[in-house]
Design a protein around this motif. Structure first.
Motif, PDB file in Angstrom:
ATOM      1  N   LEU A 103       0.846  -1.192   0.000  1.00 20.32           N
ATOM      2  CA  LEU A 103       0.000   0.000   0.000  1.00 20.32           C
ATOM      3  C   LEU A 103       0.885   1.248   0.000  1.00 20.32           C
ATOM      4  CD1 LEU A 103      -2.950   1.092   0.301  1.00 20.32           C
ATOM      5  CD2 LEU A 103      -2.530   1.065   2.786  1.00 20.32           C
ATOM      6  N   PHE A 104       0.471   2.258  -0.780  1.00 17.17           N
ATOM      7  CA  PHE A 104       1.243   3.487  -0.919  1.00 17.17           C
ATOM      8  C   PHE A 104       0.342   4.705  -0.752  1.00 17.17           C
ATOM      9  CE2 PHE A 104       3.290   0.177  -3.295  1.00 17.17           C
ATOM     10  CZ  PHE A 104       4.644   0.371  -3.099  1.00 17.17           C
ATOM     11  N   ALA A 105       0.823   5.692  -0.022  1.00 18.66           N
ATOM     12  CA  ALA A 105       0.192   7.009   0.003  1.00 18.66           C
ATOM     13  C   ALA A 105       0.776   7.790  -1.164  1.00 18.66           C
ATOM     14  CB  ALA A 105       0.495   7.718   1.317  1.00 18.66           C
ATOM     15  N   LEU A 106      -0.052   8.569  -1.850  1.00 11.58           N
ATOM     16  CA  LEU A 106       0.420   9.428  -2.928  1.00 11.58           C
ATOM     17  C   LEU A 106       0.331  10.868  -2.453  1.00 11.58           C
ATOM     18  CD1 LEU A 106      -1.386   7.728  -5.962  1.00 11.58           C
ATOM     19  CD2 LEU A 106       0.960   7.361  -5.151  1.00 11.58           C
ATOM     20  N   VAL A 107       1.478  11.508  -2.361  1.00  7.03           N
ATOM     21  CA  VAL A 107       1.528  12.884  -1.865  1.00  7.03           C
ATOM     22  C   VAL A 107       2.065  13.796  -2.951  1.00  7.03           C
ATOM     23  CG1 VAL A 107       1.811  12.132   0.531  1.00  7.03           C
ATOM     24  CG2 VAL A 107       3.830  12.605  -0.850  1.00  7.03           C
ATOM     25  N   PRO A 108       1.621  15.064  -2.949  1.00  3.63           N
ATOM     26  CA  PRO A 108       2.174  16.001  -3.931  1.00  3.63           C
ATOM     27  C   PRO A 108       3.691  16.131  -3.746  1.00  3.63           C
ATOM     28  CG  PRO A 108       0.189  16.903  -2.926  1.00  3.63           C
ATOM     29  CD  PRO A 108       0.559  15.669  -2.144  1.00  3.63           C
ATOM     30  N   THR A 109       4.415  15.917  -4.816  1.00  2.00           N
ATOM     31  CA  THR A 109       5.875  15.968  -4.760  1.00  2.00           C
ATOM     32  C   THR A 109       6.358  17.329  -4.268  1.00  2.00           C
ATOM     33  OG1 THR A 109       5.994  14.347  -6.539  1.00  2.00           O
ATOM     34  CG2 THR A 109       7.984  15.630  -6.117  1.00  2.00           C
TER      35      THR A 109
ATOM     36  N   ALA B 261      15.287  16.320  -3.314  1.00  2.00           N
ATOM     37  CA  ALA B 261      15.325  16.923  -4.651  1.00  2.00           C
ATOM     38  C   ALA B 261      16.413  16.332  -5.523  1.00  2.00           C
ATOM     39  CB  ALA B 261      15.503  18.433  -4.541  1.00  2.00           C
ATOM     40  N   ALA B 262      17.504  15.881  -4.930  1.00  2.00           N
ATOM     41  CA  ALA B 262      18.613  15.321  -5.708  1.00  2.00           C
ATOM     42  C   ALA B 262      18.210  14.061  -6.463  1.00  2.00           C
ATOM     43  CB  ALA B 262      19.796  15.026  -4.790  1.00  2.00           C
ATOM     44  N   GLY B 263      17.218  13.339  -5.981  1.00  2.00           N
ATOM     45  CA  GLY B 263      16.806  12.096  -6.614  1.00  2.00           C
ATOM     46  C   GLY B 263      15.639  12.231  -7.570  1.00  2.00           C
ATOM     47  N   LEU B 264      15.244  13.458  -7.908  1.00  3.41           N
ATOM     48  CA  LEU B 264      14.091  13.658  -8.782  1.00  3.41           C
ATOM     49  C   LEU B 264      14.358  13.186 -10.208  1.00  3.41           C
ATOM     50  CD1 LEU B 264      12.738  17.197  -7.843  1.00  3.41           C
ATOM     51  CD2 LEU B 264      11.828  14.976  -7.188  1.00  3.41           C
ATOM     52  N   THR B 265      13.310  12.674 -10.816  1.00  2.00           N
ATOM     53  CA  THR B 265      13.348  12.327 -12.239  1.00  2.00           C
ATOM     54  C   THR B 265      12.579  13.407 -12.996  1.00  2.00           C
ATOM     55  OG1 THR B 265      11.312  11.051 -12.158  1.00  2.00           O
ATOM     56  CG2 THR B 265      13.374   9.860 -11.666  1.00  2.00           C
ATOM     57  N   VAL B 266      12.594  13.332 -14.308  1.00  2.00           N
ATOM     58  CA  VAL B 266      11.853  14.295 -15.123  1.00  2.00           C
ATOM     59  C   VAL B 266      10.371  14.257 -14.771  1.00  2.00           C
ATOM     60  CG1 VAL B 266      11.180  14.879 -17.479  1.00  2.00           C
ATOM     61  CG2 VAL B 266      13.542  14.222 -16.981  1.00  2.00           C
ATOM     62  N   SER B 267       9.811  13.071 -14.582  1.00  2.00           N
ATOM     63  CA  SER B 267       8.382  12.970 -14.286  1.00  2.00           C
ATOM     64  C   SER B 267       8.032  13.535 -12.914  1.00  2.00           C
ATOM     65  CB  SER B 267       7.900  11.520 -14.411  1.00  2.00           C
ATOM     66  OG  SER B 267       8.524  10.697 -13.451  1.00  2.00           O
ATOM     67  N   ASP B 268       8.997  13.602 -12.003  1.00  2.00           N
ATOM     68  CA  ASP B 268       8.757  14.187 -10.681  1.00  2.00           C
ATOM     69  C   ASP B 268       8.637  15.698 -10.744  1.00  2.00           C
ATOM     70  OD1 ASP B 268       8.906  11.730  -9.300  1.00  2.00           O
ATOM     71  OD2 ASP B 268      11.090  11.852  -9.226  1.00  2.00           O
ATOM     72  N   GLN B 269       9.036  16.300 -11.857  1.00  2.00           N
ATOM     73  CA  GLN B 269       9.091  17.754 -11.953  1.00  2.00           C
ATOM     74  C   GLN B 269       7.929  18.356 -12.724  1.00  2.00           C
ATOM     75  OE1 GLN B 269      13.108  18.939 -13.062  1.00  2.00           O
ATOM     76  NE2 GLN B 269      13.887  17.097 -12.097  1.00  2.00           N
ATOM     77  N   ILE B 270       6.970  17.546 -13.169  1.00  2.00           N
ATOM     78  CA  ILE B 270       5.813  18.090 -13.866  1.00  2.00           C
ATOM     79  C   ILE B 270       4.840  18.685 -12.855  1.00  2.00           C
ATOM     80  CG2 ILE B 270       6.017  16.442 -15.779  1.00  2.00           C
ATOM     81  CD1 ILE B 270       3.538  15.033 -14.583  1.00  2.00           C
ATOM     82  N   ASP B 271       4.007  19.613 -13.305  1.00  2.00           N
ATOM     83  CA  ASP B 271       3.008  20.209 -12.422  1.00  2.00           C
ATOM     84  C   ASP B 271       2.084  19.131 -11.873  1.00  2.00           C
ATOM     85  OD1 ASP B 271       3.891  22.787 -12.712  1.00  2.00           O
ATOM     86  OD2 ASP B 271       2.450  23.302 -14.285  1.00  2.00           O
ATOM     87  N   GLY B 272       1.874  19.152 -10.572  1.00  2.00           N
ATOM     88  CA  GLY B 272       0.972  18.191  -9.936  1.00  2.00           C
ATOM     89  C   GLY B 272       1.570  16.820  -9.702  1.00  2.00           C
ATOM     90  N   ALA B 273       2.881  16.675  -9.865  1.00  2.00           N
ATOM     91  CA  ALA B 273       3.524  15.364  -9.689  1.00  2.00           C
ATOM     92  C   ALA B 273       3.203  14.789  -8.313  1.00  2.00           C
ATOM     93  CB  ALA B 273       5.031  15.486  -9.868  1.00  2.00           C
ATOM     94  N   LEU B 274       3.078  13.467  -8.280  1.00  2.00           N
ATOM     95  CA  LEU B 274       2.788  12.739  -7.047  1.00  2.00           C
ATOM     96  C   LEU B 274       3.936  11.785  -6.745  1.00  2.00           C
ATOM     97  CD1 LEU B 274      -0.940  11.877  -7.824  1.00  2.00           C
ATOM     98  CD2 LEU B 274      -0.116  13.554  -6.156  1.00  2.00           C
ATOM     99  N   THR B 275       4.240  11.654  -5.468  1.00  2.00           N
ATOM    100  CA  THR B 275       5.266  10.723  -5.019  1.00  2.00           C
ATOM    101  C   THR B 275       4.607   9.652  -4.169  1.00  2.00           C
ATOM    102  OG1 THR B 275       6.989  12.414  -5.027  1.00  2.00           O
ATOM    103  CG2 THR B 275       7.384  10.486  -3.634  1.00  2.00           C
ATOM    104  N   ALA B 276       4.956   8.403  -4.415  1.00  2.00           N
ATOM    105  CA  ALA B 276       4.410   7.275  -3.650  1.00  2.00           C
ATOM    106  C   ALA B 276       5.278   7.024  -2.420  1.00  2.00           C
ATOM    107  CB  ALA B 276       4.365   6.028  -4.525  1.00  2.00           C
ATOM    108  N   ILE B 277       4.616   6.899  -1.280  1.00  2.00           N
ATOM    109  CA  ILE B 277       5.304   6.585  -0.024  1.00  2.00           C
ATOM    110  C   ILE B 277       4.710   5.291   0.513  1.00  2.00           C
ATOM    111  CG2 ILE B 277       5.802   7.330   2.327  1.00  2.00           C
ATOM    112  CD1 ILE B 277       5.476  10.229   1.286  1.00  2.00           C
ATOM    113  N   GLU B 278       5.535   4.258   0.566  1.00  2.00           N
ATOM    114  CA  GLU B 278       5.034   2.947   0.979  1.00  2.00           C
ATOM    115  C   GLU B 278       4.654   2.936   2.454  1.00  2.00           C
ATOM    116  OE1 GLU B 278       5.750  -1.784   0.331  1.00  2.00           O
ATOM    117  OE2 GLU B 278       7.329  -0.387  -0.290  1.00  2.00           O
TER     118      GLU B 278
END
Length: 178
Positions: free
Chosen positions: A34-40, A51-68
């Motif tokens: 199970l993962f929570a999705l939070v605004p990046t 921020a050092a580990g961001l990918t291109v997809s992490d930098q789009i408007d509204g990007a979400l990051t999964a936290i297990e």
């Protein structure tokens, strides 16, 4: 159902694909995850070192990051587990990954009445398919499902669609109701 090989730019879809790839990297025969999705952007305000580990997809408007969400109870059904969850306002969405055994409809004829014996019989069925299913939803009602067959694990083919697992999507949406 569409192929995940098409360019994807929608934040929920990107988060779902990234999460499925993360889970896939650990192989098969895993418990539900199970993962929570939070605004990046919000996460980076609280944890700027990420921020050092961001990918291109992490930098789009509204990007979400999964936290297990670790240490899930393993003795409960998915329905029971999800029925006990309520997310804080800081969580924009959630995703669950489960592995399932899929058999043709006629495989269920003549199964033993004992649940364990029936599961064992289905597991031995020659037409069974192992699949990994990810369902993700957002607080505002958007959803996506991804399906990977074990048979296609090496070629990284993942099917996507909104209606692959309607019951699971509904259960995830219910974690956001008051």
């Amino acid at each position: 159902m569409t192929s995940a090989s098409q360019p994807v730019t929608e934040p929920l879809s990107l988060a779902a694909l990234d999460t499925e790839r993360h889970v896939a990297s650990s192989g098969w025969d895993q418990p539900p995850r199970l993962f929570a999705l939070v605004p990046t952007a919000d996460l980076l305000k609280r944890e700027p070192h990420l921020a050092a580990g961001l990918t291109v997809s992490d930098q789009i408007d509204g990007a979400l990051t999964a936290i297990e969400q670790e240490d899930l109870p393993t003795n409960e059904s998915i329905e029971t587990l999800l029925g006990q969850i309520a997310w804080p306002e800081t969580v924009e969405g959630c995703a669950i990954v489960v592995e399932r055994l899929v058999v043709p409809p006629d495989a269920e004829h003549g199964l033993p009445e004992d649940r364990e014996a029936a599961v064992a019989a289905l597991a031995e069925h020659p037409d069974r398919r192992d699949v990994r299913l990810l369902a993700a939803v957002t607080r505002d009602g958007r959803s996506i499902c991804l399906l990977r067959q074990r048979d296609h694990d090496r070629d990284d083919r993942v099917a996507t669609g909104a209606d692959i697992a309607p019951g699971l999507v509904a259960a995830l949406r219910a974690t956001f109701t008051d």
